[in-house]
Motif scaffolding. Structure first.
Motif, PDB file in Angstrom:
ATOM      1  N   VAL A 120       0.864  -1.177   0.000  1.00 51.72           N
ATOM      2  CA  VAL A 120       0.000   0.000   0.000  1.00 51.72           C
ATOM      3  C   VAL A 120       0.901   1.227   0.000  1.00 51.72           C
ATOM      4  O   VAL A 120       1.760   1.366   0.881  1.00 51.72           O
ATOM      5  CB  VAL A 120      -0.926   0.027   1.234  1.00 51.72           C
ATOM      6  CG1 VAL A 120      -1.652   1.364   1.327  1.00 51.72           C
ATOM      7  CG2 VAL A 120      -1.917  -1.116   1.163  1.00 51.72           C
ATOM      8  N   THR A 121       0.728   2.089  -0.976  1.00 51.90           N
ATOM      9  CA  THR A 121       1.519   3.301  -1.074  1.00 51.90           C
ATOM     10  C   THR A 121       0.580   4.494  -1.123  1.00 51.90           C
ATOM     11  O   THR A 121      -0.304   4.556  -1.985  1.00 51.90           O
ATOM     12  CB  THR A 121       2.405   3.290  -2.327  1.00 51.90           C
ATOM     13  OG1 THR A 121       3.254   2.138  -2.294  1.00 51.90           O
ATOM     14  CG2 THR A 121       3.279   4.538  -2.374  1.00 51.90           C
ATOM     15  N   VAL A 122       0.792   5.425  -0.204  1.00 49.92           N
ATOM     16  CA  VAL A 122      -0.046   6.617  -0.129  1.00 49.92           C
ATOM     17  C   VAL A 122       0.819   7.824  -0.477  1.00 49.92           C
ATOM     18  O   VAL A 122       1.797   8.111   0.220  1.00 49.92           O
ATOM     19  CB  VAL A 122      -0.663   6.786   1.269  1.00 49.92           C
ATOM     20  CG1 VAL A 122      -1.612   7.980   1.285  1.00 49.92           C
ATOM     21  CG2 VAL A 122      -1.388   5.520   1.694  1.00 49.92           C
ATOM     22  N   SER A 123       0.464   8.498  -1.530  1.00 47.83           N
ATOM     23  CA  SER A 123       1.228   9.657  -1.967  1.00 47.83           C
ATOM     24  C   SER A 123       0.663  10.931  -1.359  1.00 47.83           C
ATOM     25  O   SER A 123      -0.538  11.051  -1.127  1.00 47.83           O
ATOM     26  CB  SER A 123       1.211   9.752  -3.488  1.00 47.83           C
ATOM     27  OG  SER A 123      -0.107   9.958  -3.951  1.00 47.83           O
ATOM     28  N   SER A 124       1.561  11.883  -1.134  1.00 53.18           N
ATOM     29  CA  SER A 124       1.135  13.145  -0.514  1.00 53.18           C
ATOM     30  C   SER A 124       0.709  14.155  -1.560  1.00 53.18           C
ATOM     31  O   SER A 124       0.893  13.979  -2.744  1.00 53.18           O
ATOM     32  CB  SER A 124       2.270  13.704   0.332  1.00 53.18           C
ATOM     33  OG  SER A 124       3.407  13.892  -0.463  1.00 53.18           O
TER      34      SER A 124
END
Length: 124
Positions: A120-124
């Motif tokens: 899971v990758t959450v970008s800002s």
């Protein structure tokens, strides 16, 4: 032999949502507690949330309370994790885990079965 396979990970923007799934197959125990753990880059694996066989008792890490929701469908041998309002600090590999019996557990050592994880990758 019990197999756990996670799915549903991916890339999402901050504030977005994802739903993870974990399918249990093989010699599935008659009753088992399930949990989600996660491991961020450069950090140790940490407990996220656990749910008992009946689904009526859960235990959440403080960092995800009110944001993540765990559920399970025993008829489908499937565990879910609904993740809302995601933050960059939620970026990690998410693992599902299972343990025999009815008790909750937050320690990795008490879990008997593990999936291979989903990113899971959450970008800002």
């Amino acid at each position: 032999q019990v197999q756990l396979v996670e799915s549903g990970g991916g890339l999402v923007q901050a504030g977005g949502s994802l739903r993870l799934s974990c399918i249990v197959s093989g010699r599935t125990p008659r009753s088992y507690t399930m949990a989600w753990f996660r491991q961020a880059p450069g950090k140790e694996r940490e407990f996220v949330v656990a749910i008992v066989w009946s689904g009526d008792t859960t235990d959440y890490a403080d960092s995800v309370k009110g944001l993540f929701t765990i559920s399970r469908d025993n008829a489908k041998n499937t565990l879910y994790l609904q993740m809302n309002s995601l933050k960059p600090e939620d970026t990690a590999v998410y693992y599902c885990a299972g343990k025999l019996g009815f008790a909750l557990g937050t320690a990795q050592s008490v879990y008997d079965y593990w999936g291979q994880g989903t990113q899971v990758t959450v970008s800002s």
